[in-house]
Design a protein around this motif. Structure first.
Motif, mmCIF file in Angstrom:
data_model
loop_
_atom_site.group_PDB
_atom_site.id
_atom_site.type_symbol
_atom_site.label_atom_id
_atom_site.label_comp_id
_atom_site.label_asym_id
_atom_site.label_seq_id
_atom_site.Cartn_x
_atom_site.Cartn_y
_atom_site.Cartn_z
ATOM 1 N N LEU A 73 0.818 -1.208 0.000
ATOM 2 C CA LEU A 73 0.000 0.000 0.000
ATOM 3 C C LEU A 73 0.857 1.266 0.000
ATOM 4 O O LEU A 73 0.477 2.276 -0.602
ATOM 5 C CB LEU A 73 -0.935 -0.005 1.208
ATOM 6 C CG LEU A 73 -2.026 -1.086 1.182
ATOM 7 C CD1 LEU A 73 -2.814 -1.083 2.483
ATOM 8 C CD2 LEU A 73 -2.959 -0.880 -0.006
ATOM 9 N N THR A 74 2.019 1.193 0.661
ATOM 10 C CA THR A 74 2.934 2.342 0.637
ATOM 11 C C THR A 74 3.393 2.626 -0.780
ATOM 12 O O THR A 74 3.386 3.778 -1.239
ATOM 13 C CB THR A 74 4.145 2.077 1.540
ATOM 14 O OG1 THR A 74 3.706 1.874 2.886
ATOM 15 C CG2 THR A 74 5.106 3.267 1.502
ATOM 16 N N GLY A 75 3.786 1.558 -1.505
ATOM 17 C CA GLY A 75 4.192 1.743 -2.896
ATOM 18 C C GLY A 75 3.056 2.211 -3.776
ATOM 19 O O GLY A 75 3.249 3.020 -4.685
ATOM 20 N N LEU A 76 1.841 1.712 -3.496
ATOM 21 C CA LEU A 76 0.680 2.063 -4.312
ATOM 22 C C LEU A 76 0.295 3.528 -4.148
ATOM 23 O O LEU A 76 0.083 4.246 -5.121
ATOM 24 C CB LEU A 76 -0.499 1.156 -3.937
ATOM 25 C CG LEU A 76 -1.826 1.434 -4.654
ATOM 26 C CD1 LEU A 76 -1.688 1.178 -6.153
ATOM 27 C CD2 LEU A 76 -2.945 0.578 -4.061
ATOM 28 N N PHE A 77 0.217 3.972 -2.896
ATOM 29 C CA PHE A 77 -0.307 5.313 -2.641
ATOM 30 C C PHE A 77 0.750 6.420 -2.746
ATOM 31 O O PHE A 77 0.431 7.553 -3.084
ATOM 32 C CB PHE A 77 -0.954 5.363 -1.261
ATOM 33 C CG PHE A 77 -2.211 4.547 -1.157
ATOM 34 C CD1 PHE A 77 -3.277 4.791 -2.008
ATOM 35 C CD2 PHE A 77 -2.345 3.532 -0.225
ATOM 36 C CE1 PHE A 77 -4.447 4.054 -1.927
ATOM 37 C CE2 PHE A 77 -3.505 2.775 -0.134
ATOM 38 C CZ PHE A 77 -4.559 3.034 -0.994
ATOM 39 N N PHE A 78 2.019 6.077 -2.439
ATOM 40 C CA PHE A 78 3.045 7.116 -2.434
ATOM 41 C C PHE A 78 3.793 7.208 -3.756
ATOM 42 O O PHE A 78 4.723 8.001 -3.879
ATOM 43 C CB PHE A 78 4.050 6.873 -1.297
ATOM 44 C CG PHE A 78 3.525 7.274 0.050
ATOM 45 C CD1 PHE A 78 3.710 8.565 0.532
ATOM 46 C CD2 PHE A 78 2.842 6.364 0.838
ATOM 47 C CE1 PHE A 78 3.232 8.932 1.773
ATOM 48 C CE2 PHE A 78 2.354 6.715 2.079
ATOM 49 C CZ PHE A 78 2.541 8.010 2.559
ATOM 50 N N SER A 79 3.418 6.413 -4.748
ATOM 51 C CA SER A 79 4.100 6.472 -6.039
ATOM 52 C C SER A 79 3.435 7.444 -7.000
ATOM 53 O O SER A 79 3.950 7.689 -8.083
ATOM 54 C CB SER A 79 4.144 5.075 -6.673
ATOM 55 O OG SER A 79 2.831 4.588 -6.890
ATOM 56 N N LEU A 86 -0.209 11.979 -2.396
ATOM 57 C CA LEU A 86 0.697 11.399 -1.408
ATOM 58 C C LEU A 86 2.144 11.420 -1.900
ATOM 59 O O LEU A 86 3.065 11.547 -1.090
ATOM 60 C CB LEU A 86 0.269 9.973 -1.068
ATOM 61 C CG LEU A 86 -1.035 9.859 -0.260
ATOM 62 C CD1 LEU A 86 -1.358 8.411 0.034
ATOM 63 C CD2 LEU A 86 -0.937 10.651 1.039
ATOM 64 N N ARG A 87 2.338 11.276 -3.207
ATOM 65 C CA ARG A 87 3.700 11.380 -3.742
ATOM 66 C C ARG A 87 4.236 12.791 -3.532
ATOM 67 O O ARG A 87 5.393 12.972 -3.141
ATOM 68 C CB ARG A 87 3.724 11.018 -5.228
ATOM 69 C CG ARG A 87 5.120 11.149 -5.845
ATOM 70 C CD ARG A 87 5.137 10.729 -7.298
ATOM 71 N NE ARG A 87 6.468 10.892 -7.865
ATOM 72 C CZ ARG A 87 7.437 10.006 -7.755
ATOM 73 N NH1 ARG A 87 7.226 8.893 -7.085
ATOM 74 N NH2 ARG A 87 8.623 10.227 -8.300
ATOM 75 N N ARG A 88 3.367 13.781 -3.773
ATOM 76 C CA ARG A 88 3.793 15.172 -3.540
ATOM 77 C C ARG A 88 4.050 15.401 -2.060
ATOM 78 O O ARG A 88 4.951 16.159 -1.684
ATOM 79 C CB ARG A 88 2.734 16.127 -4.075
ATOM 80 C CG ARG A 88 2.642 16.140 -5.615
ATOM 81 C CD ARG A 88 1.799 17.291 -6.106
ATOM 82 N NE ARG A 88 0.383 17.105 -5.781
ATOM 83 C CZ ARG A 88 -0.467 16.456 -6.554
ATOM 84 N NH1 ARG A 88 -0.049 15.908 -7.685
ATOM 85 N NH2 ARG A 88 -1.729 16.339 -6.204
ATOM 86 N N LEU A 133 8.015 16.051 2.276
ATOM 87 C CA LEU A 133 8.711 15.591 3.487
ATOM 88 C C LEU A 133 10.205 15.436 3.224
ATOM 89 O O LEU A 133 11.031 15.776 4.076
ATOM 90 C CB LEU A 133 8.111 14.265 3.964
ATOM 91 C CG LEU A 133 6.690 14.339 4.533
ATOM 92 C CD1 LEU A 133 6.178 12.941 4.857
ATOM 93 C CD2 LEU A 133 6.640 15.221 5.780
ATOM 94 N N GLU A 134 10.548 14.931 2.032
ATOM 95 C CA GLU A 134 11.965 14.817 1.683
ATOM 96 C C GLU A 134 12.607 16.194 1.596
ATOM 97 O O GLU A 134 13.750 16.376 2.012
ATOM 98 C CB GLU A 134 12.120 14.068 0.361
ATOM 99 C CG GLU A 134 11.814 12.583 0.457
ATOM 100 C CD GLU A 134 12.116 11.851 -0.833
ATOM 101 O OE1 GLU A 134 12.209 12.527 -1.886
ATOM 102 O OE2 GLU A 134 12.260 10.624 -0.802
ATOM 103 N N GLY A 135 11.856 17.157 1.051
ATOM 104 C CA GLY A 135 12.369 18.523 1.007
ATOM 105 C C GLY A 135 12.565 19.096 2.400
ATOM 106 O O GLY A 135 13.532 19.815 2.657
ATOM 107 N N LEU A 136 11.651 18.742 3.324
ATOM 108 C CA LEU A 136 11.771 19.207 4.705
ATOM 109 C C LEU A 136 12.999 18.613 5.371
ATOM 110 O O LEU A 136 13.756 19.309 6.051
ATOM 111 C CB LEU A 136 10.505 18.838 5.480
ATOM 112 C CG LEU A 136 10.437 19.301 6.941
ATOM 113 C CD1 LEU A 136 10.464 20.820 7.021
ATOM 114 C CD2 LEU A 136 9.174 18.755 7.618
#
Length: 211
Positions: free
Chosen positions: A66-72, A76-78, A83-86
């Motif tokens: 589900l992590t791969g599905l929703f965060f790709s 949620l990807r944005r 979060l990576e930018g933070l």
């Protein structure tokens, strides 16, 4: 013997490229499974009155999927990119995280999609240092002049911490050493440097002189 030693070293480094991501993934999955299983056991006892064998394993697989599905893709990807930018904006932590992510992306050699394109010598002010060619790009200035440039990753602490420098192509000396050779050279603090290193240059280009 020198050729055999180089072949063995390259295969050893190539083995590390394969094993390190596998080991890190296995360790992460083991930690996730233990954490999920600790929560799943009491949850199952509350819902059905007894532990359910394999529930923690199934929930772990579901979480990863589900992590791969929703965060790709999508919002949620944005969110993840935000979060990576933070994290990247946090002093030291952001540097280590961003550099490590890019370096790990380079494992596997100069195949399409990998970060490290070639092992090079970068001519900086007062010194020539080993590094990895990451990309080539063109800088279009305000007056319309287009300048070709190269982005080179220069490790400053073994392999996982370093600087990205932007140099003109004439200051980036491509060599006959592979990416695996370069990684071995960095990890050995220069001890694995071959006696002779040959510059690789485009046809018709004049050879460079390393200061």
């Amino acid at each position: 013997m020198a050729g055999l030693s180089r072949i063995l070293r390259n295969h050893f480094v190539a083995g590390l490229f394969v094993l390190v991501p596998i080991v890190l993934t296995a360790e992460a999955l083991q930690w996730l499974f233990i954490s999920v299983d600790r929560l799943a056991r009491p949850l199952a006892e509350v819902l059905v009155g007894r532990p359910i064998p394999g529930l923690g394993f199934l929930l772990t697989l579901a979480i990863v999927f589900l992590t791969g599905l929703f965060f790709s893709r999508g919002p949620l990807r944005r969110l993840l990119e935000g979060l990576e930018g933070l994290v990247a904006s946090v002093p030291l932590v952001g540097t280590v995280y961003g550099t490590t992510k890019k370096v790990l992306a380079g494992f596997g050699g100069p195949e399409p999609g990998s970060a490290f394109r070639a092992f090079v010598f970068a001519r900086l002010r007062g010194r020539t240092t080993p590094g990895f060619l990451m990309s080539r790009f063109t800088l279009r200035q305000g007056d319309g002049v287009a300048t070709p440039l190269c982005a080179v990753y220069v490790p400053t602490n073994h392999l996982y911490v370093g600087d990205v420098v932007v140099l003109p192509p004439e200051d980036v000396l491509e060599t006959d050493l592979s990416v695996e050779d370069g990684v071995s050279l960095i990890l050995s603090a220069g001890a694995s440097m071959p006696v002779v290193v040959t510059e690789q240059r485009a046809r018709g280009e004049a050879p460079s002189t390393v200061p």
